[in-house]
Design a protein around this motif. Structure first.
Motif, PDB file in Angstrom:
ATOM      1  N   SER A   1       0.807  -1.224   0.000  1.00  0.00           N
ATOM      2  CA  SER A   1       0.000   0.000   0.000  1.00  0.00           C
ATOM      3  C   SER A   1       0.837   1.270   0.000  1.00  0.00           C
ATOM      4  CB  SER A   1      -0.945   0.010   1.206  1.00  0.00           C
ATOM      5  OG  SER A   1      -0.203  -0.054   2.413  1.00  0.00           O
ATOM      6  N   GLU A   2       2.103   1.171   0.383  1.00  0.00           N
ATOM      7  CA  GLU A   2       2.956   2.358   0.398  1.00  0.00           C
ATOM      8  C   GLU A   2       3.340   2.800  -1.001  1.00  0.00           C
ATOM      9  OE1 GLU A   2       6.320   1.695   2.866  1.00  0.00           O
ATOM     10  OE2 GLU A   2       5.144   1.382   4.706  1.00  0.00           O
ATOM     11  N   LYS A   3       3.079   1.957  -1.988  1.00  0.00           N
ATOM     12  CA  LYS A   3       3.443   2.278  -3.358  1.00  0.00           C
ATOM     13  C   LYS A   3       2.250   2.779  -4.162  1.00  0.00           C
ATOM     14  CE  LYS A   3       7.348  -0.915  -3.519  1.00  0.00           C
ATOM     15  NZ  LYS A   3       7.984  -2.062  -4.207  1.00  0.00           N
ATOM     16  N   ASP A   4       1.227   3.293  -3.465  1.00  0.00           N
ATOM     17  CA  ASP A   4       0.071   3.874  -4.148  1.00  0.00           C
ATOM     18  C   ASP A   4       0.512   5.019  -5.047  1.00  0.00           C
ATOM     19  OD1 ASP A   4      -1.770   2.179  -3.149  1.00  0.00           O
ATOM     20  OD2 ASP A   4      -2.454   3.487  -1.527  1.00  0.00           O
ATOM     21  N   LEU A   5      -0.138   5.135  -6.212  1.00  0.00           N
ATOM     22  CA  LEU A   5       0.177   6.184  -7.177  1.00  0.00           C
ATOM     23  C   LEU A   5      -0.985   7.162  -7.239  1.00  0.00           C
ATOM     24  CD1 LEU A   5       2.577   6.713  -9.169  1.00  0.00           C
ATOM     25  CD2 LEU A   5       1.163   5.678 -10.954  1.00  0.00           C
TER      26      LEU A   5
END
Length: 705
Positions: free
Chosen positions: A607-611
């Motif tokens: 989830s930390e790599k949401d764009l």
């Protein structure tokens, strides 16, 4: 008789194990929604009947009904109401409008997967999207989930006033009110003690009832003036029966003698088909009277048709002796006969201009009503019926020659002919627009045919439902006027039809509140413009393209990427193919890719790599894939998808060209991030502009045809 609100709020329904699984396609769901929405708009005070729900109660003291017939409709309606309940960004709080819909009154016997998925859709469909329920990837491939997603998108698009801007709350409420209170099913209850398994078997093997098309046929034949030998009736009936066999070429549906007299020379056929009397002479010349064959002339009255409803059309003596009856390679017509009848009627009305063409909808549910409305306006019904029979045969012949067919896992565009061999007639397939052997005859697809196939298959896979076959209506109307057209003219017409779809609809500004700024046209208006010399081929301008139709823009509450029309993706693939017709793209085939894939995932496993939504919903990040492909790779990161999608070279070639392009860029650049997505979006816009400015798809002077 129960309204949908009464049906889904009262009692309990159970789908028994002997019933098949829910099997409605996305096209079935779309068609049902369209039919209901059109009825709500055109006849808001009139009730709409969906048919019968056959049920049984084992215990009269309990309101638990076992569904024996009609479970597909019942399930679809439940799914649609779930979709309405969870609609967002439409200007209406549908959940509060549906407070009575606080549980699902439908269950499946011994089908936990279907039961769990339906419950998840009712409670929290996002849980399926986010993989928060067990076996979510498998559930996503279920027809129930596909129906839910289709209903959600269709309803959202229909209710929106303007994509990405204002919505029309009243429209949503009107549609909901009509669906709940004006749409009815007739619930019937079987007597106690009925063997339900046996009843279900009988219901599914009882044979066809009289179809709408047979009723239309009876009414048209009844309009013919009676002649002593009933030759008019016989000719009409043979033309109708031959044309109704959509799974074969109309040429081979005739017995040998009339076939030879009619179709041995195309110019002669085009001449004969203009005169019903001439057609009658040819068709009836080879028929023997009752004294010789024992057959009465087939006057096909409505009463006769009712009695024959469950019988196959009888064969003629000439057919039984015909030595040219060779097996024909299997193929599938893009439409069925009722839809073809409506296309013929619509083209006739548009050419005669006696009836407004927009009044003839391509909706086979209204086949009888549509023909009745036309017949009511005709003073000379005998003349009309003869003219319809002529045009039916004429357009069916042109349909076989100029409209693609589905053959195995590809498309074909062939003309069927007969040639003399060893004193016998032999079938052979010739590629349309070429002297080469056709695809159905085992030959390769020649380049000229392939170019037509690409355009037509692009249109077809974008809108598989027969109700949306406006491209086919336009193509048939063009060849109706130009039966001897060459490839350059036909291809340019199809190309300009695609341009018009893009500029006048899919990339046009939609503003119903201000007609002067509303540039979005209906499909009917687009086709009418193509045939109107005063208005020209299309109205849209490059400088007025509304890119918001394919990009979400900075305000993230506007339009989800999944709502981008499939035609836009397929048109983009066509442009990519057109720019490179050799090498790896030469053998590209348009297929039914019905799921919008976000190459950078909406819900990454980390989830930390949401764009940013601006990039996620950008056209540069989107492509079409099959539903199975989407469910397998949906939440993988781009580098993982690039490896997974391209693990098999042969499999990679089956993907859309846009997906192949994204995979190549992700591999070459080593990553797929906001910068790469923005670059892909700008490159796509540039290509759209460059190609949409062209009035022909190719520079024909430099193209070998």
């Amino acid at each position: 008789m129960l309204s949908i609100k009464e049906l889904l709020s009262q009692d309990t329904y159970r789908i028994p194990r002997y019933q098949r699984n829910f099997s409605w396609t996305t096209e079935d769901v779309s068609q049902l929604l369209q039919d209901i929405a059109e009825s709500a708009q055109k006849q808001p005070v009139k009730n709409y009947y969906l048919g019968t729900l056959v049920t049984a109660r084992k215990d009269k003291s309990e309101n638990i009904f076992e569904t024996v017939d009609g479970q597909q409709r019942l399930t679809a309606l439940t799914i649609i109401l779930c979709a309405i309940r969870h609609l967002k960004n439409c200007g209406v709080d549908f959940a509060s409008e549906l407070t009575w819909f606080n549980k699902i009154n439908l269950s499946f016997e011994q089908r936990d997967r279907s039961k769990n998925l339906l419950k998840s859709i009712f409670k929290d469909p996002d849980s399926v999207e986010k993989n928060s329920i067990s076996d979510a990837e498998e559930l996503k491939q279920d027809p129930i989930w596909a129906a839910y997603k289709t209903a959600s998108i269709q309803l959202h698009n229909r209710i929106e006033k303007e994509k990405g801007q204002k919505t029309n709350p009243s429209q949503g409420k009107v549609l909901l009110e009509y669906l709940l209170n004006k749409v009815f099913l007739l619930r019937t209850e079987l007597p106690k003690g009925t063997d339900l398994n046996r009843y279900f078997e009988v219901m599914n093997n009882r044979g066809q009832q009289l179809e709408q098309q047979e009723i239309v046929k009876g009414r048209l034949i009844s309009s013919l003036e009676k002649d002593p030998e009933q030759r008019n009736h016989e000719a009409f009936n043979q033309i109708w029966e031959a044309c109704s066999q959509m799974d074969k070429y109309v040429v081979e549906a005739f017995a040998r003698e009339p076939r030879t007299m009619l179709f041995s020379d195309e110019e002669l056929f085009l001449s004969k088909v203009k005169d019903f009397k001439e057609l009658t002479n040819v068709i009836c010349a080879s028929r023997k009277e009752k004294s010789e064959t024992g057959h009465d002339p087939d006057n096909a009255s409505l009463e006769t048709l009712l009695n024959r409803a469950k019988k196959r059309p009888r064969s003629y003596p000439e057919e039984e002796k015909d030595s040219s009856k060779q097996p024909t390679p299997e193929y599938t017509s893009l439409i069925d006969f009722p839809n073809f009848l409506l296309l013929v009627l619509k083209i006739m009305s548009s050419e005669k201009q006696k009836i407004e063409e927009q009044n003839i909808a391509l909706n086979d549910k209204r086949l009888i009503d549509t023909f009745d409305e036309v017949l009511e306006l005709e003073k000379d019904k005998d003349r009309f019926s003869k003219e319809f029979a002529r045009n039916l045969l004429y357009l069916r012949f042109l349909f076989d020659k100029f409209i693609i067919k589905r053959h195995e896992n590809t498309w074909s565009l062939d003309t069927l002919s007969y040639r003399q061999k060893d004193e016998k007639q032999e079938k052979y397939f010739k590629a349309t627009f070429s002297e080469m052997e056709g695809k159905l005859g085992g030959g390769p697809i020649p380049d000229p045919c392939d170019r037509i196939i690409k355009l037509q298959s692009m249109f077809h896979v974008s809108s598989p439902s027969p109700t949306y076959k406006y491209w086919m209506y336009a193509a048939l109307r063009f060849i109706f006027r130009h039966p001897t057209t060459d490839i350059e003219k036909f291809e340019s017409f199809l190309w300009n039809l695609g341009r018009a779809f893009m500029l006048d609809r899919y990339l046009a500004t939609d503003n119903e509140e201000d007609k002067q700024t509303n540039l979005r046209l209906s499909f009917q208006e687009i086709v009418s413009n193509l045939f109107n010399e005063d208005t020209g081929a299309y109205r849209g301008e490059i400088c007025k393209i509304n890119w918001a139709n394919i990009n979400i823009g900075p305000d993230t509450g506007k339009q989800p990427g999944e709502a981008v029309e499939h035609f836009v993706f397929n048109f983009f693939d066509y442009l990519l193919w057109k720019r490179e017709t050799s090498g790896k793209r030469k053998n590209f085939i348009f297929a039914f890719r019905n799921s919008v894939e976000h190459f950078y995932p909406q819900h990454p496993e980390d989830s930390e790599k949401d764009l940013s939504q601006n990039y996620l919903q950008s056209f540069g990040n989107l492509c079409l894939v099959t539903r199975g492909t989407n469910s397998r790779f949906s939440n993988l990161m781009p580098h993982q998808k690039a490896n997974a999608y391209g693990s098999e070279k042969e499999e990679l070639g089956s993907y859309s060209l846009k997906l192949q392009e994204i995979i190549a860029k992700a591999r070459n650049e080593g990553e797929w991030n906001g910068t790469a997505i923005n670059g892909a979006e700008e490159a796509a816009k540039k290509m759209f502009i460059e190609e949409l400015e062209k009035s022909t798809p190719w520079s024909y002077n430099n193209l070998e045809t």
